[in-house]
Design a protein around this motif. Structure first.
Motif, short mmCIF file in Angstrom:
data_model
loop_
_atom_site.label_atom_id
_atom_site.label_comp_id
_atom_site.label_asym_id
_atom_site.label_seq_id
_atom_site.Cartn_x
_atom_site.Cartn_y
_atom_site.Cartn_z
N GLN A 523 0.83 -1.20 0.00
CA GLN A 523 0.00 0.00 0.00
C GLN A 523 0.86 1.25 0.00
O GLN A 523 0.56 2.24 -0.68
N THR A 524 1.97 1.20 0.74
CA THR A 524 2.90 2.34 0.75
C THR A 524 3.48 2.55 -0.64
O THR A 524 3.67 3.69 -1.09
N MET A 525 3.78 1.46 -1.33
CA MET A 525 4.31 1.57 -2.70
C MET A 525 3.31 2.22 -3.63
O MET A 525 3.65 3.12 -4.41
N VAL A 526 2.06 1.81 -3.54
CA VAL A 526 1.04 2.36 -4.43
C VAL A 526 0.84 3.84 -4.14
O VAL A 526 0.71 4.67 -5.05
N ASP A 527 0.81 4.19 -2.86
CA ASP A 527 0.61 5.59 -2.50
C ASP A 527 1.73 6.48 -3.00
O ASP A 527 1.51 7.66 -3.29
N ASN A 528 2.94 5.95 -3.09
CA ASN A 528 4.10 6.75 -3.50
C ASN A 528 4.53 6.45 -4.95
O ASN A 528 5.63 6.83 -5.34
N LYS A 529 3.65 5.79 -5.70
CA LYS A 529 3.92 5.49 -7.11
C LYS A 529 5.24 4.73 -7.29
O LYS A 529 6.06 5.04 -8.16
N ILE A 530 5.41 3.73 -6.46
CA ILE A 530 6.55 2.82 -6.56
C ILE A 530 6.03 1.45 -6.99
O ILE A 530 5.07 0.94 -6.41
N THR A 531 6.61 0.89 -8.03
CA THR A 531 6.16 -0.42 -8.52
C THR A 531 7.17 -1.50 -8.10
O THR A 531 8.34 -1.22 -7.85
N LEU A 532 6.66 -2.73 -8.07
CA LEU A 532 7.50 -3.88 -7.71
C LEU A 532 7.18 -5.03 -8.64
O LEU A 532 6.02 -5.40 -8.82
N SER A 533 8.22 -5.62 -9.23
CA SER A 533 8.09 -6.84 -10.03
C SER A 533 8.82 -7.96 -9.30
O SER A 533 9.88 -7.72 -8.68
N SER A 534 8.27 -9.16 -9.35
CA SER A 534 8.86 -10.30 -8.65
C SER A 534 9.22 -11.40 -9.63
O SER A 534 8.54 -11.60 -10.64
N VAL A 535 10.29 -12.13 -9.30
CA VAL A 535 10.78 -13.23 -10.13
C VAL A 535 10.91 -14.45 -9.24
O VAL A 535 11.68 -14.46 -8.27
N ALA A 536 10.12 -15.48 -9.54
CA ALA A 536 10.18 -16.75 -8.81
C ALA A 536 11.03 -17.73 -9.61
O ALA A 536 10.73 -18.01 -10.77
#
Length: 1007
Positions: A523-536
């Motif tokens: 939620q903090t990422m969305v509020d601050n326009k920070i994206t996250l991609s994950s690699v499994a």
């Protein structure tokens, strides 16, 4: 021990040498005495030693001991080698005390089990590591022959079945014979096993599409049995038959049909009841099928290649459509196609091994390649610094062409113990490749985690890339897995980064120790326009958690089974964040350098609605460009093949005007045909011969101007190739060798490198390396070869029942020479230095000689020398008696006693004057000494005791008998007057001084 001369005629030089020394002794007046003799002696020794060196003086010793090297064949055809070790041990029990033994084993190459030893307890174990797939008796014999010390009766004992398949033991036997080394042989009987083998597989060298043909198989068996014969084309079964075989050769033919053009590999396998060996149950062969060309289309999204297949099939070009996951893992598979098209394929779906094979197929074998654009292609597909980018005429990096938003990127990388090995290395390569894509105004950070986070690169402006890359390359692997602290720490740092776009990439292969608390982070990422991609990575990763994190943070989730795709995933993520790679606006491409394709666009060029931005490479030919300008259609020659880049799509999203263009099918067909291999027939004839683990290549050209330098590139079933520079043995004939580790199929291409740049000289071809001949059914001729070897070298055929007969023979006497040349030269040099010292140095040589001769003087003197010294002693005694007679110091001598007979003295034979050896006597008183007179008895007899003197007679009285003979008269008269007495004194002094001179001369001579 003895001596001999290798060039005895040089001994004739002793004659002129003796003459020279005699002349030197007579003519050299500068030296004298002992010094001259010593110098002449030293010079004579130097000359004699040099003559001995010229004549080849050697010592020699006659030896009669034996040396035996056991050579044990330990190839796979020999079976259990325990019986060999046991026989060798029993044989060594019969050796003599001075006999030496050694043991060598051989397979493909020889190996020393034990060096020469005189010990009887050295043992006969066979433990050396060998390649048993081949029998190389030549290598073993050469190694065994090199172990001999050359000081004894040398003999090799070979224990083998004689079935060699590498080298020639007969050739080595001739060399051993020349060295005087005999080879005794112990034939080992062949193992009796039930074996059926594929001895030969043949298919026609060239076929045409739809042509029927027969696959001929020859099966050799040692027993009668039945089983199944299967035929495979490119690992696809095309025939199966139940067959019966009898002992010996059995031939079968299976009918086939050439369905598709290109190179095809065929394999025949048998499955027989009772077969005890499976290593020889397969055979291989290659053929080329000519026919319509065929193109492999790899589509990123299913069902999007209809426009391409329709256009190519209208031009009589066959197609095959597959997904990226279906790309072949064998190099031979790519040789089936004339060209390969990637239709909007993401690099994250193409394994690193497949990328290597495609690049190799283009570069070495002339296969064409074309990439069509789309959202997942070129830079958007993560092809930065991949083998595919290397083959394309465009680069994925945009070199300062437009303003790209600043990027803040933090890489969160799992470094736990499960990442050890290839995973952590690929993760580091992925991070480094991502950093290289970024610009100096971007901000980058790298945090590695196990149980706790560790900031490898704290967030910073990307000023010095090398420093950041070095830090990433040092990440080790250790510890457990805890994702939450690492993501939380990355988010805290990202909040302080001020860039236009901010992104986090999380990569892990494990389960997190903490499963809660992530909602607050996302939620903090969305509020601050920070994206996250994950690699499994892999099945053990926490896929549910990673996918939920990517979805909640408005990023992308990747599941990676093949870790070699990690670099493409990271590169793609970095490019996607920039967004400027996709130019999404309508335009009409402009022709720039169309060349022979200009006729395709004579009627105009349709418009496009978008493309993926790239940068043309320096030597690429840009055919169509955008207004920016960016390449839309570019081509170039890469190695032996050709590649094309079409940066827009072919599905109709950006190119709907192109796919509806009437000339589209013809234009696309011509573009793809340009990428096809350029040689329809080969001006070269290639022959391959397998020998052991080496394949000999022989290439012959019928061209009038054959190339000066020819290179062969050979690739196996897996990625990787060998480059072999062929040696030109004659005009148009070349040879080379390729090392192979296992049987299988190989592709080969020829390149002309005469001008410095390699250019394909012939279309690709293939050859096969069958199973090792070690596993072929033996012909039984090995024992005959062993007997011929023994006969050639003067050896014997030994028996299994009599191991002691190895040493049951008379040793051949052997003369062992000892070279003395060096020692003689050293001695001559030292004596020459001593000769110079004697002649040039001013030393007391006489005293030195006397000291050296002192031990000799203490010995009993020879008879002649004793007589000479006794005479001198008698002369000295006479002097003393004369001095006593006349008195010492000028006084009168005491006369002899009157009352006693005077003994008669022998007559003096000389006529001297008192000198040594003259025999004279002292003169009578008052008269001069006369010659021929006898000396007084006192002068010759030993000194007597003194007696009282009588009164002297008158001076005028003289003795009657003269001076000689026996005196019968009165005693000698008294001394004469003073004047006469003075003369007597002078005579006495003269006699004494002469005696002194004689004694001094004697002393000088003795020095």
């Amino acid at each position: 021990m003895g001596v001999q001369f290798s060039s005895p005629w040089f001994l004739l030089l002793l004659i002129p040498a003796g003459a020279f020394l005699y002349y030197a002794y007579k003519s050299d007046f500068r030296l004298g005495g002992f010094r001259k003799k010593l110098a002449l002696f030293l010079r004579a020794c130097v000359i004699i030693l040099l003559i001995f060196v010229l004549s080849g003086l050697h010592g020699f010793t006659i030896l009669r001991d034996k040396q035996v090297v056991y050579l044990a064949d330990r190839s796979d055809s020999m079976g259990d080698t325990a019986r060999l070790s046991e026989w060798i041990g029993k044989s060594m029990d019969a050796k003599g005390e001075k006999d030496g033994t050694a043991i060598v084993s051989t397979g493909l190459e020889g190996a020393v089990e034990r060096k020469l030893s005189l010990s009887g307890e050295a043992g006969a174990s066979l433990n050396a590591a060998l390649e048993g797939k081949f029998t190389g008796l030549e290598s073993g014999l050469q190694l065994a022959g090199n172990l001999f010390e050359g000081t004894a009766d040398s003999r090799i004992v070979l224990l083998s079945d004689g079935e060699e398949n590498v080298g020639s033991m007969a050739a080595t036997g001739r060399l051993l014979k020349d060295r005087g080394i005999a080879v005794d042989v112990l034939p080992v009987p062949q193992r009796e096993i039930r074996d059926a083998a594929v001895e030969e597989l043949r298919v026609p060298d060239k076929l045409y599409q739809a042509e029927s043909f027969y696959v001929e198989v020859m099966i050799k068996s040692t027993f009668k049995t039945a089983g199944e014969l299967r035929i495979y084309e490119d690992n696809r079964e095309i025939g199966r038959e139940v067959v019966e075989v009898s002992p010996g050769e059995n031939r079968f033919a299976v009918k086939g049909l050439a369905k598709s053009p290109g190179l095809h590999r065929y394999r025949a396998e048998i499955f027989m009841d009772g077969d005890e060996s499976s290593a020889n149950n397969a055979g291989f062969d290659f053929t080329r099928v000519d026919g319509p060309p065929k193109v492999l289309i790899v589509e990123g999204t299913p069902g999007t290649s209809g426009n391409i297949t329709a256009a190519l099939e209208s031009g009589m070009i066959g197609t095959e459509v597959i997904s990226p996951h279906m790309l072949p893992l064998e190099a031979a598979k790519y040789a089936l196609y004339d060209s390969i098209i990637f239709n909007n394929v993401s690099g994250s779906n193409v394994g690193g091994k497949q990328m290597d094979m495609i690049e190799q197929a283009v570069r070495s074998f002339g296969i064409g390649f074309m990439m069509a654009g789309g959202d997942d292609s070129f830079g958007m597909g993560g092809y930065f610094k991949t083998p595919i980018e290397k083959a394309l005429p465009v680069s994925m990096e945009l070199e300062g062409k437009r303003e790209i938003p600043s990027l803040g990127l933090i890489l969160v990388i799992d470094r736990s113990g499960s990442m050890a090995g290839n995973k952590i290395e690929l993760a580091k390569e992925s991070a480094m490749r991502t950093v290289e894509l970024m610009r100096s105004k971007d901000t980058v950070g790298v945090v590695a985690f196990d149980d706790s986070p560790w900031w490898v690169v704290p967030p910073q402006k990307l000023g010095d890339k090398e420093e950041v890359l070095d830090a990433i390359s040092s990440i080790p692997s250790a510890g457990g897995t805890n994702i939450y602290p690492a993501v939380s720490s990355a988010l805290d740092e990202m909040l302080s980064i001020k860039t236009q776009r901010r992104h986090i990439i999380l990569m892990t292969d494990g389960q997190s120790a903490v499963q809660s608390g992530y909602d607050e982070l996302t939620q903090t990422m969305v509020d601050n326009k920070i994206t996250l991609s994950s690699v499994a990575v892999g099945m053990d990763s926490d896929t549910n958690l990673l996918q939920s994190l990517a979805d909640a943070a408005k990023g992308r989730y990747y599941y990676v089974e093949d870790e070699t795709t990690l670099p493409a995933v990271f590169s793609r993520e970095a490019v996607l964040m920039a967004k400027s790679y996709i130019v999404d606006k309508p335009f009409v491409p402009a022709m720039q350098n169309a060349g022979d394709w200009a006729s395709l666009f004579d009627q105009g060029v349709p418009g496009l609605y978008g493309y993926v931005a790239t940068t043309p490479k320096a030597s690429a030919q840009t055919v169509l460009t955008s207004p920016e300008p960016d390449p839309v259609l570019a081509r170039w020659q890469y190695g032996s093949g050709r590649t094309v880049a079409w940066t827009s799509d072919l599905s109709g999203k950006w190119s709907k005007e192109w796919v509806s263009w009437p000339a589209f099918a013809n234009t696309l067909t011509e573009i793809v045909k340009w990428t096809f291999p350029q040689f329809a027939s080969s001006p070269y004839e290639v022959t391959t011969t397998a020998a052991g683990n080496q394949v000999k290549l022989q290439v012959e050209s019928d061209s009038d101007n054959p190339p000066e330098k020819l290179i062969a590139k050979v690739a196996g079933d897996e990625a990787g190739e060998q480059t072999v520079e062929l040696i030109q043995e004659a005009p148009g004939r070349y040879t080379g060798q390729v090392n192979v580790s296992k049987p299988g199929a190989f592709l080969m291409s020829l390149e002309d490198a005469s001008g410095g740049n390699s250019v394909q000289a012939a279309p690709g071809t293939g050859f096969v390396v069958p199973y090792s001949p070690e596993y072929r059914i033996a012909s039984g001729s090995g024992e005959d070869g062993l007997k011929k070897l023994a006969e050639m070298t003067g050896g014997r055929v030994l028996s299994w029942d009599k191991p002691e007969e190895v040493f049951d023979r008379e040793a051949t006497s052997r003369k062992v020479l000892h070279d003395w040349s060096y020692s003689l030269l050293v001695a001559a040099l030292l004596l020459w230095v001593a000769d110079i010292a004697v002649r040039r140095l001013a030393l007391p040589w006489a005293a030195i000689g006397a000291r050296l001769a002192a031990p000799l003087r203490r010995r009993p003197a020879p008879a002649a020398e004793t007589g000479r010294d006794a005479g001198l002693d008698r002369l000295a005694a006479r002097k003393d008696r004369a001095a006593s007679f006349y008195g010492s110091g000028g006084g009168s001598a005491k006369p002899p006693a009157a009352d006693g007979p005077v003994p008669e003295q022998p007559r003096n034979r000389g006529a001297g004057t008192g000198e040594a050896g003259g025999g004279g006597t002292a003169p009578a008183p008052g008269a001069a000494p006369a010659a021929g007179r006898k000396a007084p008895p006192e002068a010759r007899a030993p000194q007597r005791p003194k007696v009282p003197q009588r009164e002297r007679p008158p001076a005028s009285a003289k003795p009657a008998g003269g001076t000689g003979g026996r005196s019968a008269g009165p005693p000698p008269p008294p001394p004469p007057p003073k004047s006469s007495g003075g003369k007597a004194m002078e005579a006495e002094e003269q006699s004494g001084s002469a005696m002194d001179r004689l004694l001094k001369a004697k002393n000088r001579n003795s020095r």
